[in-house]
Design a protein around this motif. Structure first.
Motif, mmCIF file in Angstrom:
data_model
loop_
_atom_site.group_PDB
_atom_site.id
_atom_site.type_symbol
_atom_site.label_atom_id
_atom_site.label_comp_id
_atom_site.label_asym_id
_atom_site.label_seq_id
_atom_site.Cartn_x
_atom_site.Cartn_y
_atom_site.Cartn_z
ATOM 1 N N GLY A 1 17.355 29.476 59.677
ATOM 2 C CA GLY A 1 18.172 29.294 57.750
ATOM 3 C C GLY A 1 17.804 28.286 57.041
ATOM 4 O O GLY A 1 17.776 28.252 56.388
ATOM 5 N N THR B 1 13.414 28.591 55.898
ATOM 6 C CA THR B 1 13.926 29.655 55.016
ATOM 7 C C THR B 1 14.134 28.615 54.373
ATOM 8 O O THR B 1 13.866 28.972 52.751
ATOM 9 N N GLY B 2 14.864 27.801 53.720
ATOM 10 C CA GLY B 2 15.900 27.499 53.210
ATOM 11 C C GLY B 2 14.796 26.009 52.109
ATOM 12 O O GLY B 2 14.841 25.882 50.890
ATOM 13 N N PHE C 1 17.448 29.625 48.646
ATOM 14 C CA PHE C 1 18.912 30.538 48.744
ATOM 15 C C PHE C 1 19.439 30.517 47.055
ATOM 16 O O PHE C 1 19.979 29.200 46.718
ATOM 17 N N LYS D 1 22.494 32.387 45.141
ATOM 18 C CA LYS D 1 24.269 33.260 44.736
ATOM 19 C C LYS D 1 24.419 33.599 43.463
ATOM 20 O O LYS D 1 24.522 32.530 42.312
ATOM 21 N N ASP E 1 20.079 24.667 51.349
ATOM 22 C CA ASP E 1 21.015 24.515 51.730
ATOM 23 C C ASP E 1 22.132 25.618 52.096
ATOM 24 O O ASP E 1 23.288 25.869 50.907
ATOM 25 N N LYS E 2 21.657 26.258 52.884
ATOM 26 C CA LYS E 2 22.360 27.690 52.509
ATOM 27 C C LYS E 2 24.016 27.720 53.022
ATOM 28 O O LYS E 2 24.955 28.233 51.883
ATOM 29 N N GLN E 3 24.497 27.344 53.630
ATOM 30 C CA GLN E 3 26.104 26.557 54.028
ATOM 31 C C GLN E 3 26.699 26.334 52.415
ATOM 32 O O GLN E 3 27.381 26.955 52.074
#
Length: 177
Positions: A74, A77-78, A83, A85, A137-139
């Motif tokens: 992650g 990739t980030g 990322f 949404k 950051d995915k989170q």
């Protein structure tokens, strides 16, 4: 054996992954992310791949093996692609706009809601009913999107509220006469 952890994480061109003590650092065009490693796993960075290995053969080490591999994937990739949404706002008079460093939401309350945009996150409103949250950051991207959705979640009768673009709302039938 972990089905996820046994595969190495490929590092694309333009991304640098380094191990500083017990911290993994990934640098790319979208920024820098850090991950503190647990005592259950070790990593090796070699020829554009990051391999994760458990230190012991107990249950905790095996679970952290796959988790750590997913977190590193992650991060890579980030910092390389990022990322996103996407969210939609449905309802009469419901809208969103970015004003300075705030996201301003009109969601049917007596007041407008001002959501301060955190560091490292970009929010774009292509139209008044579409919001796109982007970051490395995915989170954090998921957390910001969840906080925005929580102001007025979709209701099951008319579907009004804030929902993710790929989310299916189970609609209920209204009362009958």
């Amino acid at each position: 054996m972990s089905r996820v952890g046994k595969y190495p994480v490929p590092v694309p061109a333009g991304v640098q992954v380094a191990l500083q003590g017990r911290t993994v650092v990934a640098k790319g065009k979208l920024g820098e992310l850090r991950l503190d490693l647990t005592d259950e796993v070790d990593i090796e960075v070699a020829d554009n791949q990051v391999a994760v290995k458990p230190r012991r053969d107990d249950r905790r080490s095996r679970t952290m093996w796959g988790t750590t591999r997913s977190l590193i994937n992650g991060m890579v990739t980030g910092v390389s692609t990022g990322f996103t949404k996407s969210m939609e706002i449905t309802g009469t008079g419901y809208r969103a706009a970015v004003q300075g460093k705030d996201l301003v939401l009109a969601l049917g309350y007596s007041h407008e809601i001002r959501y301060p945009i955190p560091e490292g996150i970009t929010i774009v409103c292509e139209r008044p009913t579409a919001v796109k949250v982007t970051g490395a950051d995915k989170q954090r991207v998921g957390q910001v999107a969840a906080e925005i959705r929580a102001y007025r979640g979709p209701e099951p009768y008319k579907g009004k509220g804030v929902r993710y673009t790929d989310e299916q709302i189970l609609r209920k039938e209204g009362k009958k006469k």
